[in-house]
Design an enzyme around this catalytic site. Structure first.
Site, mmCIF file in Angstrom:
data_model
loop_
_atom_site.group_PDB
_atom_site.id
_atom_site.type_symbol
_atom_site.label_atom_id
_atom_site.label_comp_id
_atom_site.label_asym_id
_atom_site.label_seq_id
_atom_site.Cartn_x
_atom_site.Cartn_y
_atom_site.Cartn_z
ATOM 1 N N HIS A 409 37.689 32.904 35.344
ATOM 2 C CA HIS A 409 37.639 31.572 35.944
ATOM 3 C C HIS A 409 37.176 31.762 37.385
ATOM 4 O O HIS A 409 37.921 32.294 38.218
ATOM 5 C CB HIS A 409 39.005 30.895 35.898
ATOM 6 C CG HIS A 409 39.442 30.529 34.517
ATOM 7 N ND1 HIS A 409 40.766 30.397 34.159
ATOM 8 C CD2 HIS A 409 38.729 30.272 33.395
ATOM 9 C CE1 HIS A 409 40.849 30.069 32.880
ATOM 10 N NE2 HIS A 409 39.619 29.991 32.399
ATOM 11 N N GLU A 412 39.238 30.931 40.718
ATOM 12 C CA GLU A 412 40.545 31.555 40.930
ATOM 13 C C GLU A 412 40.349 32.887 41.652
ATOM 14 O O GLU A 412 40.504 33.973 41.087
ATOM 15 C CB GLU A 412 41.258 31.719 39.584
ATOM 16 C CG GLU A 412 41.535 30.374 38.920
ATOM 17 C CD GLU A 412 42.071 30.488 37.505
ATOM 18 O OE1 GLU A 412 42.226 31.633 37.026
ATOM 19 O OE2 GLU A 412 42.317 29.457 36.861
ATOM 20 N N HIS A 505 44.414 35.940 36.978
ATOM 21 C CA HIS A 505 44.061 34.530 37.122
ATOM 22 C C HIS A 505 44.747 33.950 38.346
ATOM 23 O O HIS A 505 45.502 34.626 39.047
ATOM 24 C CB HIS A 505 44.477 33.740 35.879
ATOM 25 C CG HIS A 505 43.594 33.957 34.694
ATOM 26 N ND1 HIS A 505 42.772 32.982 34.177
ATOM 27 C CD2 HIS A 505 43.403 35.051 33.914
ATOM 28 C CE1 HIS A 505 42.108 33.456 33.143
ATOM 29 N NE2 HIS A 505 42.479 34.706 32.955
ATOM 30 N N GLU A 577 49.156 35.286 36.373
ATOM 31 C CA GLU A 577 48.896 34.071 37.127
ATOM 32 C C GLU A 577 49.439 34.228 38.544
ATOM 33 O O GLU A 577 50.646 34.374 38.741
ATOM 34 C CB GLU A 577 49.552 32.863 36.445
ATOM 35 C CG GLU A 577 49.045 32.560 35.053
ATOM 36 C CD GLU A 577 47.696 31.865 35.054
ATOM 37 O OE1 GLU A 577 47.195 31.565 36.167
ATOM 38 O OE2 GLU A 577 47.143 31.622 33.962
#
Length: 878
Positions: A409, A412, A505, A577
């Site tokens: 992504h 990010e 991420h 994350e």
């Protein structure tokens, strides 16, 4: 035949443009990105560099112009194909074959484009879609961490909510032209983006007293679509969606000039799509002052007041928009400043870092840089292999693998900073780093989506789709980055065991750092996927939150990297994350994360790897016991919410961990958009061709022995079916309760499989694994009907290559568990009422686990046999 045509082709042969641009024109046209008819030979095999001002000879695929001299399409195709084969330039290249052994009318990519990064060649300049305008300035930011903690903004409740007025009452001072959105497709790329003169999009100042801000975002990773001046010091900003889509407005990164020091400016972003954001809980935007960087060596810092995130008051009947507003005072007059959603990390930043590694004479000995593939726009996707040279082939074969990736992504960027911290440590001369290189082979993909990073996308690639939802794709040409990643890992699994897969991420709605994993229903490895996250939370208690982790595998996440790799056989498969905001834990509570915080997490990943593979199993056993207690409390809390009273001292075999876990979704970004129509058609065609080829394959002749075994299996199954039907008609019923108490064997369950306490079950466990496996009727001692009240024998349909272990007999419970429990009063699951539950499950502030730091001796190169740790054996699941 046509002298003018031959002359034109010869001229183009001697005047060679960018070879990759020529390749991409024909390659993308063949796969339907052009508006001409897909599948036409003229759209897939002709030169795309015939000058556009001479369209009278050839069909231009990108513009759809027709040839006036050759009206017959079939005749034109034959002519163009003959010229393609007769051209000396094309004849020197090798035609490519697809997976179905059919010739594709396209050529192999020039080999020099796959060169290894070295000082002999300059860095590859980023390639942009030809629709994008790119300024010629090189944007560079210094790397700096603030000496003091940057606290989250504390809302007062009196923040102003400005009314959105738009262009009608304001003045447009900056606006991008011809930005490709949904309905258009990526066609070609080139260094520098759009040809021609770069337009001046910002307004022209009327004099030195004009205090209008000058905006710019046409640089690497930049994102700003439009700026409207609605008051003297107030601006409304519109972000650009991801290219070739109409959504994903989250990442912003732009420049402002002509600043004034004294007044207070207000900026309002008017087209955000997420209903929840960390800006509601105190996250501040980032500011970079060029004068501060040049004079005081100060880089990015958190700034802003009166921060408010709210729903847009304009309602056009479509998807609702949300606004982010903040005020700020610039530090200098006539300064050049930048705003960003998070610390930028560009494709050029990565290349500079990799170039320094390649030029380091020590690091280059154990870190090899290779090209995994080319992205859709032709940018290099780098693959790093990091390991110390082995002294013997046996030592090299004994090493396990670790796979790490980031920036699938593109918006990010926190994933790149964690990756940089990991690379800084693993490439260092630290004893622990040397030890890790001795016992592991690291495969590192530092930037999986360079195209999206370059153009400033938040979530998608130039295919207009979220790559982290397409890891199962068969479209290699449309999703090359993840297709090659998946196949690289598949080949790696054939060579050695992969201990860990982790994809870095960023998260926009939750604070702290946490992991998403998968649930294992095999009791031999039950809860083992949760050990690594728990260890990581103990090593970084002020940054990593174990209780924010989630291990539920949702249907909408089946195409993600962690789920696909887990189903391929990697037990420890995670998505890490990292928040865009800050921490709520320990000494970092209430503060923003800096780049140094994120880089330190890369070190903690290495530290936790050593803890996970320590030959001393004390840490592993301790974490496993703690996980069981936490799960016991979680189930008790769940039952209390449902108003049930269960006895958790009984059997746990019918409790599904997936029922306990909450959902990891919560925004529209978690859902896959599916494939565009033109790509979906190509995928359907490939699947149909493969099915046709499989049907055409002749079945191999069977020996007499194989035919006899097949007959015996069919005969036995027919008898079983008849007997079962007879038992149902006769009203035969049987019930059986499994008496295994998993938590009473917590000390030994980490390394030993679950034993079956009922010896009779071993007789009823047989596997339909291989067609050549003979079934012995003496093995079948219990015939079970289909009724849910009766227990089913476990037909273990595992992988064909997995050996059958009769000691691993399990029980398949009915799907309706509540109904089963009501029918069997003795089968209860509950928690003891005397047990106290710790409501605050977060680790104590600043507490470091006091467990022994026994390590391999870094100087002892023979200590590579991690196989002495039986609980880490990787089990392959179907």
């Amino acid at each position: 035949m046509f002298p003018a045509l031959e002359t034109q082709l010869n001229q183009e042969t001697h005047r060679l443009p960018d070879p990759y641009e020529d390749f991409m024109y024909r390659h993308l046209q063949y796969y339907g990105y052009f508006k001409a008819q897909r599948g036409s030979l003229s759209n897939s095999a002709t030169y795309q560099h015939i000058q556009k001002n001479n369209p009278q000879y050839l069909l231009n695929g990108s513009l759809g112009e027709k040839d006036d001299l050759i009206p017959d399409t079939l005749q034109k195709e034959k002519l163009l194909y003959s010229h393609m084969l007769s051209s000396p330039r094309l004849r020197s290249r090798q035609l490519l074959y697809d997976e179905l052994d059919e010739v594709n009318p396209r050529l192999r990519e020039p080999r020099e484009l796959f060169s290894i990064l070295s000082t002999k060649r300059p860095l590859q300049a980023p390639r942009w879609p030809t629709e994008c305008e790119v300024i010629k300035e090189n944007i560079h930011h210094i790397e700096w961490a603030p000496p003091q903690l940057e606290y989250l903004y504390q809302p007062t409740g009196n923040e102003k909510v400005p009314e959105i007025v738009g262009e009608k009452k304001g003045t447009v001072v900056y606006q991008l032209d011809s930005v490709p959105t949904e309905g258009s497709y990526f066609t070609s790329s080139r260094v520098g983006g759009k040809r021609g003169i770069i337009k001046q999009l910002a307004v022209t100042l009327q004099g030195p007293e004009d205090n209008t801000l000058l905006f710019e975002s046409r640089f690497e990773s930049g994102n700003l679509q439009k700026a409207v001046r609605v008051d003297t010091y107030e601006y409304e900003l519109t972000l650009r969606t991801d290219l070739y889509t109409n959504k994903h407005t989250q990442w912003f990164y732009f420049r402002v000039q002509n600043t004034r020091k004294d007044p207070t400016y207000r900026f309002t972003i008017v087209n955000l799509l997420k209903s929840k954001s960390l800006y509601t809980v105190g996250m501040k935007p980032l500011l970079y002052s060029q004068l501060d960087a040049d004079t005081r060596n100060i880089g990015w810092r958190r700034e802003g007041n009166e921060i408010k995130y709210y729903k847009n008051n304009t309602d056009d009947g479509q998807q609702p928009f949300y606004c982010l507003t903040w005020t700020i005072q610039f530090p200098y007059d006539q300064d050049t400043c930048f705003f960003a959603h998070f610390y930028p990390y560009t494709y050029t930043d990565l290349q500079c870092y990799l170039l320094s590694v390649a030029n380091n004479p020590i690091q280059s000995q154990f870190c090899k840089l290779r090209t995994l593939c080319r992205s859709l726009a032709g940018n290099t996707v780098y693959l790093l292999t990091i390991t110390n040279p082995s002294q013997t082939p046996q030592e090299a074969a004994a090493k396990k693998a670790v796979v790490l990736s980031a920036r699938v992504h593109p918006g990010e960027s926190n994933g790149s900073w964690v990756m940089k911290g990991f690379l800084d440590f693993i490439l260092s001369n630290s004893p622990d780093a040397r030890l890790l290189r001795d016992i592991f082979v690291f495969k590192v993909l530092p930037m999986l989506n360079p195209d999206g990073v370059i153009v400033g996308n938040y979530r998608c690639s130039l295919a207009g789709r979220d790559l982290n939802r397409h890891y199962k794709t068969i479209l290699k040409e449309s999703f090359p980055c993840i297709w090659y990643t998946r196949n690289m890992i598949k080949r790696l699994l054939e060579e050695r065991e992969v201990l860990l897969y982790c994809d870095f991420h960023g998260h926009s709605r939750k604070n702290n750092i946490f992991l998403y994993g998968c649930n294992n229903n095999n009791h031999k490895y039950w809860l083992h996927e949760r050990v690594f996250p728990l260890m990581l939370s103990k090593n970084a208690p002020d940054k990593f939150s174990f209780h924010s982790c989630n291990f539920k595998v949702q249907k909408c996440k089946e195409g993600t990297g962690r789920v696909v790799m887990w189903r391929m056989g990697i037990l420890n498969s995670y998505t890490m994350e990292s928040t865009f905001g800050g921490s709520t834990l320990g000494s970092k509570k209430g503060t923003h994360f800096t780049t140094e915080d994120l880089k330190s997490l890369g070190y903690h990943v290495c530290d936790t790897l050593l803890d996970l593979c320590d030959p001393d199993q004390t840490k592993f056993t301790q974490c496993l016991a703690e996980l069981k207690e936490l799960l016991r409390q979680k189930i008790h809390k769940k039952f209390n919410e449902l108003g049930r009273d269960k006895d958790l001292e009984g059997s746990w075999s019918n409790i599904s961990l997936s029922d306990i876990e909450s959902s990891t979704s919560g925004s529209d970004s978690s859902l896959s958009d599916g494939l565009p129509v033109h790509l979906a058609n190509i995928a359907d065609e490939l699947n149909q061709k493969k099915k046709m080829l499989q049907r055409k394959k002749k079945k191999s002749l069977q020996t007499r022995k194989q035919r006899n075994e097949q007959y015996q299996r069919k005969n036995l199954m027919r008898k079983l079916k008849l007997t079962e039907d007879t038992a149902e008609r006769a009203g035969f019923a049987s019930t059986l309760q499994k008496q295994t108490n998993f938590f009473k064997n917590s000390e030994n369950s980490s390394s030993l499989p679950v034993k079956n306490e009922n010896p009779r079950l071993n007789e009823t466990n047989f596997s339909r694994r291989d067609k050549d496996t003979r079934l012995d009727s003496s093995m079948v001692t219990l015939i079970l009907p289909k009724n849910k009240e009766r227990i089913q024998t476990n037909f273990n349909r595992r992988d064909k290559d997995t050996p059958l272990d009769p000691s691993m007999t399990t029980l398949i419970l009915p799907k309706n568990k509540e109904k089963m429990q009501k029918q069997q009063p003795g089968f209860t699951v509950s928690c003891s009422p005397k047990r106290t539950i710790n409501s605050s499950q977060e680790p104590a502030p600043g507490v470091k686990p006091n467990w022994p730091r026994s390590r391999y001796r870094a100087t002892k190169r023979s200590c590579v046999a991690v196989a002495a740790y039986p609980s880490l054996h990787i089990y392959t699941y179907p």
